[in-house]
Write a protein that holds these residues in place. Sequence first.
Motif, mmCIF file in Angstrom:
data_model
loop_
_atom_site.group_PDB
_atom_site.id
_atom_site.type_symbol
_atom_site.label_atom_id
_atom_site.label_comp_id
_atom_site.label_asym_id
_atom_site.label_seq_id
_atom_site.Cartn_x
_atom_site.Cartn_y
_atom_site.Cartn_z
ATOM 1 N N ALA A 1 0.831 -1.208 0.000
ATOM 2 C CA ALA A 1 0.000 0.000 0.000
ATOM 3 C C ALA A 1 0.864 1.257 0.000
ATOM 4 O O ALA A 1 0.565 2.234 -0.715
ATOM 5 N N VAL B 1 -0.771 4.570 6.776
ATOM 6 C CA VAL B 1 -0.703 3.136 6.464
ATOM 7 C C VAL B 1 -0.265 2.397 7.721
ATOM 8 O O VAL B 1 0.823 2.650 8.247
ATOM 9 N N LEU C 1 -5.312 -3.674 -4.353
ATOM 10 C CA LEU C 1 -4.970 -2.421 -3.676
ATOM 11 C C LEU C 1 -4.817 -1.268 -4.658
ATOM 12 O O LEU C 1 -5.159 -0.120 -4.345
ATOM 13 N N LEU D 1 -6.995 1.845 -3.691
ATOM 14 C CA LEU D 1 -6.263 3.070 -3.371
ATOM 15 C C LEU D 1 -6.338 4.071 -4.526
ATOM 16 O O LEU D 1 -6.386 5.291 -4.305
ATOM 17 N N ALA E 1 -9.553 5.820 -4.101
ATOM 18 C CA ALA E 1 -9.461 6.791 -3.007
ATOM 19 C C ALA E 1 -8.719 8.051 -3.467
ATOM 20 O O ALA E 1 -9.123 9.182 -3.153
ATOM 21 N N ILE F 1 -6.158 9.767 3.205
ATOM 22 C CA ILE F 1 -6.356 8.388 2.764
ATOM 23 C C ILE F 1 -5.684 7.472 3.775
ATOM 24 O O ILE F 1 -4.526 7.694 4.162
ATOM 25 N N PHE G 1 -5.037 3.234 5.070
ATOM 26 C CA PHE G 1 -5.123 1.785 4.912
ATOM 27 C C PHE G 1 -4.795 1.141 6.244
ATOM 28 O O PHE G 1 -3.803 1.485 6.898
ATOM 29 N N VAL H 1 -9.706 0.372 3.247
ATOM 30 C CA VAL H 1 -9.161 1.566 2.598
ATOM 31 C C VAL H 1 -10.191 2.679 2.814
ATOM 32 O O VAL H 1 -11.343 2.542 2.390
ATOM 33 N N ASP I 1 -11.183 6.968 2.817
ATOM 34 C CA ASP I 1 -10.853 8.313 2.337
ATOM 35 C C ASP I 1 -11.945 9.288 2.755
ATOM 36 O O ASP I 1 -13.020 8.872 3.208
ATOM 37 N N THR J 1 -15.410 4.083 2.820
ATOM 38 C CA THR J 1 -14.516 3.069 3.376
ATOM 39 C C THR J 1 -14.852 1.729 2.737
ATOM 40 O O THR J 1 -16.010 1.295 2.770
#
Length: 398
Positions: free
Chosen positions: A260, A280, A297, A301, A304, A316, A318, A331, A333, A390
């Motif tokens: 990530a 993260v 991912l 991501l 996001a 953002i 994770f 994940v 945002d 989410t």
Amino acid sequence: MDRTYQEANVQSGSLSLLIVEDDAAARDSLCNLTAMQYPDFVIHCADNGRSGLECFRLHSPHIVLTDISMPVMDGISMSAEIKSLNPEVVIIALTSYTDTRFLLKAIEIGIDHYLLKPLVCEKLYGVIDNNVTLISELSQRRKMKIALLKSQNDLKLANELLEQRVSDRTADLQILIREQESFNYSVSHDLRAPLRHINSFSAILIEEFAEQLPGQALSYLDRIRTASSRMGALIDHLLELSRVGRAQIKLGQVNLSEMASAILGSLQETEPRRCVEISVQDGITVSGDPSLLRQLLENLLGNAWKYTSKKPSAHIEFGRTQAAGEVTYFVKDDGAGFDMEYKDNLFQAFQRLHSSEFEGDGIGLTTAQRIINRHGGNIWADGMVDKGATFYFTLPSQ
């Protein structure tokens, strides 16, 4: 309309073919060509999708040869109905480059083959011959199974039959996968080629004749290039979705935290001026397919990153949490979010909950769901308009 070509020596159980074509001359030509090449076939003809569907319900042909663009009901709609009635029927679509929008839908409904117009007889005969062989083998295999069941009833033979069924089903699936791979390659090759030509010739017009063309014409050329590029990306994403469904799972230990961080780092490099706070959680390691989990991912991501692009300052995240007593990854945002009323549409192909202010083709989340399903997990989402989203997913311990 239904016209039947049948030789006097046709016996019950002969293979049958349905030809659906709205152009009378083309329909008669196809009927005559196939009748001469396959004299033992029972051949039915229809002049549009609706009459073709009625003919299919009445005669249950083994193979359907259909045009795409037709009045009353087009070939795509008819094929979808036919596949719902009998998923095993072989459908061969006749089309041209101008039918691109229909071809993309053909991938989803399961049309088995398509041939480009103008039709080359040798190619048509080759496709029919291959499927006749397959249909005959499958039919013979079913007859052998029935005979075996009638003659043997003890437990040992039942177990042997079960093993044979598994083996046969595996062989059938392998055949279908090879056919699907061939179809996907054809779509990739035959649809990309005209798109490249459109882009190339549009670029030539702009570079060599820009001074001679009015501004409105240049604007139209630019729009043509943009649209063809988007179509090329859509084809790539559809093929990617297909590959995810066929890919062999190769399990290994995957550090999702490092993955990530690397993905988000790459996204920051593409837009260094954006102000995005990134969080993260460290040490998240799972068992799964490294390639597919990276793709997962990248999709989550990437979404996001995209849906926070309108905010001057975004966040953002994770991480890992617990949901219903199960380890769950997420994940999160604070971007555009979505209306929970439409949450059931999130993971459907081509379904987008946002307007054209955000680019996309509605394939990314479908791909993400397929990856999670291949790992035996679940994926879902919570969100609120303008408050962010989410996405949660689980990966069972292997």
